[in-house]
Structure formats: structure tokens, C-alpha cells
Design a protein around this motif. Structure first.
Motif, PDB file in Angstrom:
ATOM      1  N   THR A 371       0.825  -1.219   0.000  1.00 10.98           N
ATOM      2  CA  THR A 371       0.000   0.000   0.000  1.00 10.98           C
ATOM      3  C   THR A 371       0.858   1.267   0.000  1.00 10.98           C
ATOM      4  O   THR A 371       0.340   2.378  -0.021  1.00 10.98           O
ATOM      5  CB  THR A 371      -0.964   0.018   1.210  1.00 10.98           C
ATOM      6  N   SER A 374       0.755   4.131  -3.211  1.00 12.77           N
ATOM      7  CA  SER A 374      -0.506   4.854  -3.403  1.00 12.77           C
ATOM      8  C   SER A 374      -0.497   5.890  -4.555  1.00 12.77           C
ATOM      9  O   SER A 374      -1.440   5.922  -5.358  1.00 12.77           O
ATOM     10  CB  SER A 374      -0.868   5.502  -2.064  1.00 12.77           C
ATOM     11  N   ASN A 395      -6.624  -2.326  -2.472  1.00  8.74           N
ATOM     12  CA  ASN A 395      -6.481  -1.910  -1.073  1.00  8.74           C
ATOM     13  C   ASN A 395      -6.195  -0.411  -0.992  1.00  8.74           C
ATOM     14  O   ASN A 395      -6.708   0.283  -0.113  1.00  8.74           O
ATOM     15  CB  ASN A 395      -5.372  -2.714  -0.395  1.00  8.74           C
ATOM     16  N   GLU A 399      -8.344   2.639   0.693  1.00 10.58           N
ATOM     17  CA  GLU A 399      -7.772   3.611   1.643  1.00 10.58           C
ATOM     18  C   GLU A 399      -8.022   5.042   1.216  1.00 10.58           C
ATOM     19  O   GLU A 399      -8.375   5.894   2.011  1.00 10.58           O
ATOM     20  CB  GLU A 399      -6.254   3.402   1.734  1.00 10.58           C
TER      21      GLU A 399
END
Ligand SMILES: NC(=O)C1=CN([C@@H]2O[C@H](COP(=O)(O)OP(=O)(O)OC[C@H]3O[C@@H](n4cnc5c(N)ncnc54)[C@H](O)[C@@H]3O)[C@@H](O)[C@H]2O)[C@@H](O)CC1
Ligand SMILES: Nc1ncnc2c1ncn2[C@@H]1O[C@H](COP(=O)(O)OP(=O)(O)O)[C@@H](O)[C@H]1O
Ligand SMILES: [K+]
Length: 554
Positions: A371, A374, A395, A399
């Protein structure tokens, strides 16, 4: 397979749609009683094929005649095989409706073919036609029992307790009778669907028959394509009883279509044959964005999936430190080493000069990213290129809560979550575990994307509520990395379809079908334990070849 059979095998109906289709057939003049004879005749013939009655050819393994309840020992599993019984004894379970009527016609036919038959009919109120068939069975001298404790042993049970007319949860005494029948180690063949399953959701309504084999009548009911029904359905087979396509069309024309993908549809979506005059960039240029120092293998597996798709050009963006590893596994691919974060994730995309995201025919992004990548996901979402988002890209999407920006994309987007990723991404869509098809439809409508929900029966929905379901697969695929192979394969097919007018959901369904078929073939050759993700990728082309041969020869 005829054109009609091909079309029928794609159709999936709810109980309500099936009722409407039958009502049209009856309204057109087909007598109910004649249809029941026809359907049950087909079932009886199939049972004769599977469990032939070879009376007189020897009497290996004769059963005793005492009751199977409550204390008799379980017959061995292999007792079901026709190799062991020359004259199988068949117990017929009869419910109150026409499912019970079907079962009674089957009982009568098998009785006349020399099988040893008994009937379990625990209901006092039966529909008229069912009641008549029961009366006739009684007149023939077929033993009929009302109490579960009275039932003799049998080699096989035919389940005609409930079909698509089951409306509410099963309660005692029938619920406990079903539980006891499930305890016997006797094969159970269910008529239409295992009694106790909800025809649409595949949910267990209180309790349900655990069938070894189910004969779905006329058209595939939705339950057969729901993960939660699979352990009850056993081997599923469609008994086609010549429902006119016009009636199917008339009932389904307004409804969003839910379809099973068939080999013919899947293969017709593939970029085959290639035009004689082409070059590598005409056959699609896929950019994969995947991997991190922590998850290097995911990048390799995704790229091997893409290799299996036959895509013209493959570029793979990975953190700089993974570059030589990727080159050694995929000498044909252009490996783009990118600056990385302290944690070893891609920090920014560093594409070759004169190249930007729009240079690619498709992008697949996510496996192994972590993650920490991003900004990359945000960047690809803003691009105008067809996009597959999987794994960590999903994921990250969860977020940063950018679902509304997905709606604004000009190019197609495909999201490929498994159930866990789906729940993180769509917390407002409850009950994905029990209503997978409804959930995937809602997700597609919310995002404007094509959503591919992975599972035992992968389902793909477009924003117009249409759904494709992959009708067969193997639990051999329940293994780390097999989803990465799918992402690469799907990306490669999407890139090759860029200039063709093929609906994106068809491409997603084709990729998922191919992936499942590769799993099935690999499991056949290597057992269910032998299908690691690397092997799976090796089986893609072998599977394609065998499927193309099948189509050519039929
Ligand atoms: N009409 C025909 O000739 C045909 C019949 N078919 C068969 O007919 C079936 C549908 O028949 P039906 O509509 O009669 O429905 P079912 O036989 O599935 O069952 C309905 C009956 O069960 C009762 N029931 C429902 N839920 C119950 C519960 N929880 N506990 C106790 N009783 C409950 C209902 O009151 C009704 O009497 C199909 O599944 C199929 O097997 C078709 O396949 C082919 C054509
Ligand atoms: N029980 C099962 N039967 C058939 N296919 C399955 C089963 N479990 C998982 N799969 C398939 O295996 C793949 C797993 O993907 P995914 O969960 O993303 O794994 P990974 O992230 O480790 O690659 C999906 O294509 C899924 O449909
Ligand atoms: K049934």
C-alpha cells in the motif's frame, strides 16, 4: 452442440423467471401432466445410464432388508457403484409439490425397468398430480413409507422433496429427516435442485440435501452458480427438455441478463486468428505495474499470466531492485526499473523517454505493490487507458476512497477483488458472502467499472447490471499467486482488444474462464495439490490448444 443447445446452456434463471417460462408453455397448450412425463422420463433414462440394472448378471454385494434407521451400520461408499450392485435398490424421496411428482414418475419408470424401489412420502397434503402418481405407485405394490425410521437400506436415493417451489425455511420433522438422510453414506441424486436450497441465492433454508449429483431441469437456476450452494449440489447436469427459446426470450428480454460463459463464447472473444499482416504494437502493448522488494514473486507471476495471453508487447514496471530478476524470468519483456521507497515499493513511474501512460493499450496494476505505492494508483486512475486494478491497487483504492473518480474515467476499468478485497472496497455493500451476484452488480453500478468478483464461481458484472458467471473451476486454484496470473492474463487480453469492439465484461469473463480451465486441466494432470501459480501459467497455452481442438472437432 447445436445453436439452440449453446444458447440454452448460457441461460440462467431465477425461480420466478422459471415459473413464468413454464406458465407460457402451459398457456400455449402443453399439458402439465405431459411435461412431467417427459421430464421424468429423461431423468429416469439418465439414472439408468449411471446405475444400470444388470439383474441376472450376478448378485454381488446384496444389501440386507432391515431398516437403515436408526442403528444400522453405514454401507461403504463404493456400494453405490453399478460395478458392485447388479440390481440397485433405489429409495425415492417424495415432497408435496411437482418435484415430488417428478420423483414418482421416475420411481414408476425404474420399477418397470426392474429396479428395486421404495418410496418415502412424509407429507399428508400433496398436489393433485403428485397425489395421483402416489396412488398409482401404491397400486403397483411399491412399498411406501411415511416415517424416516421405517426406511430400508438402499444403494441410492433420489431426492424429489422440493424443487424451485420451496418458499420458506424447512422445519421439523422434514428438516431432521433430511439431516438423517445426509448421514447415510449413500449417493443422493437430486431432481432440479437439492431440496432445501434457495433457488436464487443458493442459501440453505434451514437444512438441505447434500447431493452427489443434481439434475437441473430445463434451464440453469441461479443457485448452481453461487459459491455457497456448491457443496450441496455435487456434480451438476442440465436436463434439457426442449423449452422453446422464444419463451425464454419473452421472459428474459426485460431482465438484466445473468449468463454462464461457455467455451464457444469465450473462445470467440480471443484475438484469434491473428491477421496475416500485423506487427507487435498492433497486437497490444500492456503495461504491468506490480511488485515490491517484499513481493517480488507477484510481479513474475503477473507477467507470466500476461505472457500466456499472447500480447504483442509487454512492459513491466517494478522497483529498480527487482529489474534483473524480472529480466531473467521474462527475456521478451521490457522491464522498467522505477525509483523505490525506503520500504521497497515503487515510488514513481519512470517510463522510457517519449513514453507516457497513453502510449499503452492497457494497464494492469496492483499485484505485490504494497500500500506504499498509493501515488501510482492515483496516477493510473487519472490516465485515459483501459485499466485493470487488482490486489494492493484495490487496497489503496479502499484507503484513498476514490470510487467517485473511477466513475469519471473515460476508458474502461476492471476491478478484480476477492471477497476480502471486495469487503474493504465496498463496505456499504453488505452480505457479499451470501448474495455474491447481487453484490457484484451493486459494485459495478457504484463504480461504473466492470467488477470481477473472484471465488469458486467467479462472477463478472458491468454497470448495466449484466452478469457473466464462470460455471466450472477447481479448488486447486485456492492458492497464493493464482490471482496474479489472472491479472496478467486479463491485462494481456484487454490490451489486444483495445482496437476491437469487444465488450470489456466479455474480455474479463473470457480471461476468468481460461484461467479456470487451465486450473482444471492442470489439476487433472497433476492432482489438486499440483497447481502452483507458476504451473498454472504454464498450462494456459496448453489449455487453449485443447479447447480450440474440441471446438474444431465438434
Ligand atoms: N409442472 C411440471 O410438469 C413440471 C414440473 N417440474 C418440477 O416441478 C417443480 C416445481 O414444482 P412446485 O411448484 O410444485 O414446487 P415444489 O415441488 O418445489 O414444492 C412446492 C411444494 O412444497 C410446499 N412447500 C414450500 N416450502 C415448504 C416448506 N418450507 N416446508 C414444507 N412445504 C413447503 C409448497 O406448499 C408446495 O406444495 C420443479 O422443481 C420441478 O421438479 C418442472 O421441472 C418440469 C415441469
Ligand atoms: N475454491 C475455489 N474454486 C475455484 N477457484 C478458486 C477457489 N478459490 C480461489 N479460486 C480462484 O483462485 C484465484 C485466487 O485469486 P486471489 O485470491 O487474488 O489470490 P492471490 O492474490 O494469492 O493471487 C481466483 O481466480 C479465484 O477465483
Ligand atoms: K429436489
Amino acid at each position: 452442440m447445436s445453436d439452440r443447445q449453446e444458447q440454452i446452456s448460457q441461460v440462467v434463471v431465477t425461480a420466478e423467471q422459471m415459473r413464468d417460462i413454464e406458465a407460457r408453455i402451459f398457456a400455449a397448450g402443453m399439458p402439465v401432466v405431459a411435461l412431467m412425463e417427459k421430464v421424468a422420463g429423461l431423468i429416469a433414462r439418465r439414472i439408468q445410464n449411471i446405475y444400470p440394472n444388470q439383474k441376472g448378471a450376478g448378485t454381488l454385494g446384496r444389501r440386507d432388508t432391515e431398516s437403515s434407521f436408526p442403528t444400522s451400520p453405514r454401507p461403504p461408499l463404493f456400494a453405490s457403484s453399478s460395478l458392485f450392485f447388479s440390481n440397485p435398490c433405489i429409495g425415492i424421496l417424495v415432497g408435496p409439490g411437482h418435484n415430488g411428482g417428478d420423483a414418482l414418475v421416475v420411481a414408476r419408470e425404474l420399477y418397470f425397468r426392474g429396479y428395486e424401489i421404495w418410496i418415502y412420502s412424509p407429507f399428508s397434503q400433496l398436489k393433485e398430480l403428485t397425489s395421483q402418481h402416489l396412488q398409482y405407485a401404491r397400486s403397483l405394490g411399491i412399498p411406501i413409507y411415511q416415517e424416516i425410521e421405517q426406511l430400508p437400506n438402499s444403494d441410492l436415493l433420489i431426492d424429489g422433496l422440493f424443487g424451485f417451489g420451496l418458499e420458506r425455511n424447512l422445519t421439523d420433522p422434514i428438516a431432521s429427516a433430511i439431516n438423517q438422510l445426509n448421514q447415510l453414506s449413500v449417493p443422493i441424486l437430486s431432481i432440479d435442485l437439492p431440496s432445501g436450497l434457495h433457488t436464487d441465492t443458493g442459501e440453505v433454508l434451514g437444512t438441505a440435501i447434500r447431493a452427489t449429483h443434481t439434475f437441473c431441469l430445463g434451464l440453469w437456476k441461479l443457485a448452481f452458480l453461487q459459491d455457497q450452494a456448491l457443496e450441496y449440489v455435487g456434480k451438476a447436469e442440465l436436463i434439457d427438455f426442449d423449452i422453446p427459446l422464444a419463451d425464454v426470450e419473452a421472459v428474459l428480454s426485460e431482465a438484466p441478463r445473468i449468463k454462464r460463459i461457455t467455451p464457444i463464447t469465450a473462445l470467440s472473444t480471443l484475438p484469434l486468428p491473428r491477421p496475416a499482416i500485423t506487427h507487435k504494437y498492433k497486437e497490444g502493448h500492456l503495461l504491468l505495474i506490480c511488485g515490491s522488494r517484499r513481493y517480488a514473486g507477484g510481479a513474475i507471476l503477473t507477467a507470466l499470466g500476461a505472457r500466456g495471453s499472447g500480447v504483442g508487447m509487454l512492459s513491466v514496471a517494478v522497483p529498480e531492485s527487482l529489474k534483473s530478476l524480472l529480466v531473467s524470468h521474462l527475456p521478451e519483456a521490457l522491464i522498467v526499473g522505477c525509483p523505490e521507497t525506503e520500504t521497497g515499493a515503487i515510488a514513481q513511474l519512470q517510463l522510457p523517454t517519449k513514453t507516457n501512460l497513453s502510449s499503452f493499450s492497457a494497464i494492469a496494476c496492483g499485484p505485490g505493490l504494497t500500500t506504499d505505492a498509493s501515488p501510482i494508483v492515483q496516477q493510473v486512475i487519472e490516465s485515459d487507458v483501459p485499466l485493470v486494478l487488482d490486489a494492493d491497487a484495490l487496497n489503496i483504492l479502499a484507503e484513498i476512497a476514490t470510487i467517485p473518480t473511477l466513475q469519471k474515467r473515460q476508458a474502461p476499468t476492471i476491478l478484480t477483488p476477492h471477497t476480502g478485497e471486495f469487503q474493504r472496497l465496498f463496505p456499504n455493500i453488505t452480505d457479499v458472502k451470501h448474495h455474491r451476484i447481487k453484490a457484484v452488480q451493486q459494485a459495478a453500478a457504484q463504480t461504473g467499472a466492470v467488477v470481477l468478483l473472484k471465488g469458486a464461481r467467479t462472477a463478472i458484472a458491468n454497470p448495466q447490471n449484466q452478469v457473466w458467471i464462470i460455471p466450472e473451476s477447481t479448488p486447486a486454484l485456492a492458492r497464493g499467486g493464482s490471482g496474479d496470473v489472472l491479472t496478467g492474463l486479463l491485462g494481456g487480453l484487454l490490451a489486444q482488444a483495445a482496437t476491437k469492439h469487444i465488450p470489456v465484461e466479455d474480455i474479463a469473463a473470457t480471461a476468468a474462464w481460461w484461467h479456470s480451465q487451465a486450473g482444471i486441466l492442470a489439476a487433472q494432470e497433476r492432482t489438486e495439490l499440483g497447481v502452483d501459480a507458476f504451473t498454472l501459467a504454464q498450462f494456459l497455452i496448453k489449455t487453449l490448444k485443447s479447447k480450440l481442438q474440441l471446438i474444431t472437432y465438434h
